[in-house]
Design an enzyme around this catalytic site. Structure first.
Site, PDB file in Angstrom:
ATOM      1  N   ASP A 144       0.877  -1.166   0.000  1.00  0.00           N
ATOM      2  CA  ASP A 144       0.000   0.000   0.000  1.00  0.00           C
ATOM      3  C   ASP A 144       0.921   1.225   0.000  1.00  0.00           C
ATOM      4  O   ASP A 144       2.101   1.117   0.329  1.00  0.00           O
ATOM      5  CB  ASP A 144      -0.878  -0.047   1.260  1.00  0.00           C
ATOM      6  CG  ASP A 144      -1.683   1.212   1.477  1.00  0.00           C
ATOM      7  OD1 ASP A 144      -2.381   1.637   0.544  1.00  0.00           O
ATOM      8  OD2 ASP A 144      -1.584   1.779   2.584  1.00  0.00           O
ATOM      9  N   ASP A 166      -0.089   5.158   0.882  1.00  0.00           N
ATOM     10  CA  ASP A 166      -0.312   6.111   1.983  1.00  0.00           C
ATOM     11  C   ASP A 166      -0.259   5.395   3.325  1.00  0.00           C
ATOM     12  O   ASP A 166      -0.973   4.424   3.552  1.00  0.00           O
ATOM     13  CB  ASP A 166      -1.684   6.787   1.834  1.00  0.00           C
ATOM     14  CG  ASP A 166      -1.721   7.762   0.678  1.00  0.00           C
ATOM     15  OD1 ASP A 166      -0.763   8.528   0.523  1.00  0.00           O
ATOM     16  OD2 ASP A 166      -2.709   7.745  -0.081  1.00  0.00           O
TER      17      ASP A 166
END
Length: 220
Positions: A9, A11
């Site tokens: 991922d 952020d």
């Protein structure tokens, strides 16, 4: 089978975007009719699942998609100026030295994420960046990325900082490592039973052996 592929991922996992996200959220508070976010709010929200954050939101449900789009649009304007978490560059470098195949799945614009990677000298570590605009249903995005890049699910581990990342990986039938340096707290992440809980980027090396295999000692 050996674990060779790590999909991240973006952020809250690679990029430290919390301060910027809070700033954006507070700039939009008056327009969307909610109180500015405080430090105590951040702590409280970090202990909620991704779905519970939305359920407990003071914002009317019909406004939430519009707010999320605005936040994402403004965040994209700041991505190039974000910083990676401390220790991330060293961890990625060591993973590549171990021969691991690294990728990113993000809801941000791929071009902006690529710019962030270049500005922070991380671009040589990643083999792909897959961009898809979604909040939930992330498992479908993971599956598409796996198909597009011809990956084998039993060789993949997904790495994220939120409960929805754990849920998505489990739906995709791949292993998942939850990191505690992002949005969700360790306590709520553990409730979702990830394969691994990581407290600092250096521990990414501890989920692989010299051949990128599993290290059972970090399993929760």
């Amino acid at each position: 089978m050996a674990l060779k592929v790590l999909i991240f991922d973006f952020d809250g996992t690679i990029a430290d975007s919390r301060i910027t996200l809070v700033k954006i959220a507070n700039e939009l508070a008056d327009e969307f009719g909610y109180d500015p976010v405080t430090e105590s709010d951040i702590v409280r929200l970090s202990n909620l699942s991704s779905k519970d954050v939305i359920i407990q939101s003071p914002i009317p449900a019909y406004k939430i998609p519009f707010l999320l789009r605005r936040v994402k649009r403004q965040l994209n304007e700041h991505i190039a100026y974000l910083q990676p978490f401390e220790g991330m560059e060293e961890a990625l470098s060591n993973l590549k030295k171990k021969g691991c195949y690294l990728g990113i799945i993000t809801s941000n614009l791929g071009a902006n994420v690529s710019l962030f990677l270049r500005k922070n000298s991380l671009d040589n570590y990643f083999d792909f960046v897959y961009s898809a605009n979604t909040l939930f249903g992330k498992n479908k995005v993971i599956n598409k990325a796996i198909d597009k890049h011809h990956l084998l699910k039993d060789e993949v581990i997904y790495i994220g900082d939120e409960t929805r990342d754990i849920e998505a990986a489990k739906k995709s039938n791949i292993k998942v490592a939850a990191v505690t340096w992002g949005f969700n707290s360790a306590s709520v992440l553990k409730k979702y039973n990830p394969d691994f809980i990581l407290n600092k980027p250096q521990e990414l090396l501890d989920i692989i052996k010299c051949n990128c295999g599993l290290n059972k000692s970090l399993q929760t």
